[in-house]
Motif scaffolding. Sequence first.
Motif, short mmCIF file in Angstrom:
data_model
loop_
_atom_site.label_atom_id
_atom_site.label_comp_id
_atom_site.label_asym_id
_atom_site.label_seq_id
_atom_site.Cartn_x
_atom_site.Cartn_y
_atom_site.Cartn_z
N ARG A 47 0.86 -1.19 0.00
CA ARG A 47 0.00 0.00 0.00
C ARG A 47 0.89 1.23 0.00
NH1 ARG A 47 -3.40 -1.70 5.25
NH2 ARG A 47 -1.35 -2.53 5.71
N ASP A 48 0.47 2.25 -0.72
CA ASP A 48 1.23 3.50 -0.70
C ASP A 48 0.32 4.70 -0.91
OD1 ASP A 48 1.02 3.67 -3.59
OD2 ASP A 48 2.82 2.48 -3.75
N ALA A 49 0.89 5.86 -0.74
CA ALA A 49 0.15 7.12 -0.88
C ALA A 49 1.10 8.17 -1.42
CB ALA A 49 -0.41 7.55 0.46
N THR A 50 0.53 9.20 -2.05
CA THR A 50 1.31 10.29 -2.63
C THR A 50 0.76 11.62 -2.13
OG1 THR A 50 1.79 9.02 -4.62
CG2 THR A 50 1.99 11.42 -4.79
N ILE A 51 1.69 12.53 -1.82
CA ILE A 51 1.35 13.92 -1.51
C ILE A 51 2.17 14.79 -2.44
CG2 ILE A 51 1.37 15.75 0.23
CD1 ILE A 51 1.28 13.52 2.38
N VAL A 52 1.50 15.55 -3.31
CA VAL A 52 2.18 16.41 -4.27
C VAL A 52 2.23 17.82 -3.69
CG1 VAL A 52 2.17 17.36 -6.61
CG2 VAL A 52 1.36 15.02 -6.20
N LEU A 53 3.44 18.39 -3.66
CA LEU A 53 3.65 19.75 -3.16
C LEU A 53 3.64 20.74 -4.31
CD1 LEU A 53 6.56 19.01 -0.64
CD2 LEU A 53 4.10 19.11 -0.16
N ALA A 54 3.46 22.01 -3.98
CA ALA A 54 3.37 23.06 -5.00
C ALA A 54 4.70 23.31 -5.71
CB ALA A 54 2.87 24.35 -4.37
N ASP A 55 5.81 22.92 -5.10
CA ASP A 55 7.12 23.20 -5.69
C ASP A 55 7.62 22.07 -6.60
OD1 ASP A 55 7.79 21.25 -3.87
OD2 ASP A 55 9.18 22.48 -2.73
N SER A 56 6.70 21.29 -7.15
CA SER A 56 6.99 20.18 -8.07
C SER A 56 7.64 18.98 -7.39
CB SER A 56 7.88 20.64 -9.24
OG SER A 56 7.21 21.63 -9.97
N ARG A 57 7.68 18.98 -6.05
CA ARG A 57 8.15 17.81 -5.33
C ARG A 57 6.94 17.01 -4.89
NH1 ARG A 57 11.64 19.32 -0.33
NH2 ARG A 57 9.95 20.82 -0.12
N ALA A 58 7.19 15.77 -4.54
CA ALA A 58 6.14 14.93 -3.98
C ALA A 58 6.74 14.04 -2.91
CB ALA A 58 5.47 14.09 -5.06
N LEU A 59 5.90 13.67 -1.97
CA LEU A 59 6.25 12.68 -0.97
C LEU A 59 5.47 11.42 -1.28
CD1 LEU A 59 6.16 15.61 0.61
CD2 LEU A 59 6.71 14.14 2.52
N VAL A 60 6.14 10.29 -1.17
CA VAL A 60 5.49 9.00 -1.39
C VAL A 60 5.72 8.14 -0.16
CG1 VAL A 60 5.44 6.90 -2.79
CG2 VAL A 60 5.70 9.13 -3.89
N PHE A 61 4.64 7.55 0.34
CA PHE A 61 4.71 6.63 1.47
C PHE A 61 4.43 5.23 0.96
CE2 PHE A 61 2.36 3.97 4.37
CZ PHE A 61 3.17 3.98 5.50
N ASP A 62 5.19 4.26 1.46
CA ASP A 62 4.77 2.88 1.29
C ASP A 62 5.00 2.15 2.61
OD1 ASP A 62 7.16 1.02 1.28
OD2 ASP A 62 7.75 2.28 -0.40
N GLU A 63 4.25 1.11 2.79
CA GLU A 63 4.23 0.42 4.08
C GLU A 63 5.46 -0.44 4.34
OE1 GLU A 63 1.16 -2.63 4.47
OE2 GLU A 63 0.98 -2.63 2.29
N VAL A 64 6.42 -0.44 3.44
CA VAL A 64 7.66 -1.19 3.63
C VAL A 64 8.80 -0.26 4.02
CG1 VAL A 64 9.38 -2.65 2.48
CG2 VAL A 64 6.95 -3.01 2.05
N THR A 65 8.97 0.85 3.28
CA THR A 65 10.11 1.75 3.48
C THR A 65 9.75 3.08 4.13
OG1 THR A 65 9.92 2.69 1.26
CG2 THR A 65 11.34 0.76 1.51
N GLY A 66 8.49 3.35 4.38
CA GLY A 66 8.10 4.64 4.96
C GLY A 66 8.04 5.72 3.89
N TRP A 67 8.54 6.92 4.22
CA TRP A 67 8.41 8.09 3.35
C TRP A 67 9.69 8.38 2.58
CZ3 TRP A 67 3.93 10.58 2.49
CH2 TRP A 67 2.90 10.41 3.43
N ARG A 68 9.49 8.85 1.36
CA ARG A 68 10.57 9.37 0.52
C ARG A 68 10.02 10.59 -0.22
NH1 ARG A 68 8.64 4.64 -1.21
NH2 ARG A 68 7.76 4.45 -3.29
N TYR A 69 10.92 11.42 -0.72
CA TYR A 69 10.46 12.55 -1.52
C TYR A 69 11.43 12.78 -2.66
CZ TYR A 69 13.80 15.56 1.01
OH TYR A 69 14.92 16.11 1.55
N GLY A 70 10.95 13.52 -3.64
CA GLY A 70 11.77 13.83 -4.81
C GLY A 70 10.96 14.66 -5.79
N GLN A 71 11.52 14.84 -6.95
CA GLN A 71 10.86 15.59 -8.02
C GLN A 71 9.72 14.74 -8.57
OE1 GLN A 71 11.90 18.66 -8.74
NE2 GLN A 71 10.36 18.99 -10.29
#
Length: 138
Positions: A47-71
Amino acid sequence: MNAAITPGLHPDPWVNLLGPYVAETVNALTAGRLQVRRSWLDPSDPRDATIVLADSRALVFDEVTGWRYGQFLSGQPGARTTLADIRYIGGGVLPDARELTHRVVNSTTAPRLEYRSFADLRDGFDDALRVRGHARLS
């Protein structure tokens, strides 16, 4: 809570367990002065989820590795999100939303770790999500 940018209900109740935690994270990011454009719950396994920020970055969560972010390169509900220049945030698989915000604002990074297996249905992860969801409703 800003319902326009928090994830809506997912048709799969198992995926939908992430909803309150992701909404809590969206609200913490917004309180931390980060502009959130949208968020959604993604497919399962893991399972995962995405949060898109206004500065063209996004955070992605998955239930194995937690949170990451990038372009943010691509993504939408029902499809995996693609990021460039990925940085793992650390703090465990379910870090506190305020701590996560602090880590994003300060560009804190951590090595990629696998905290759990999504196939382990008895490790307490779903119970932790349920507790977070009930706490938000109280």
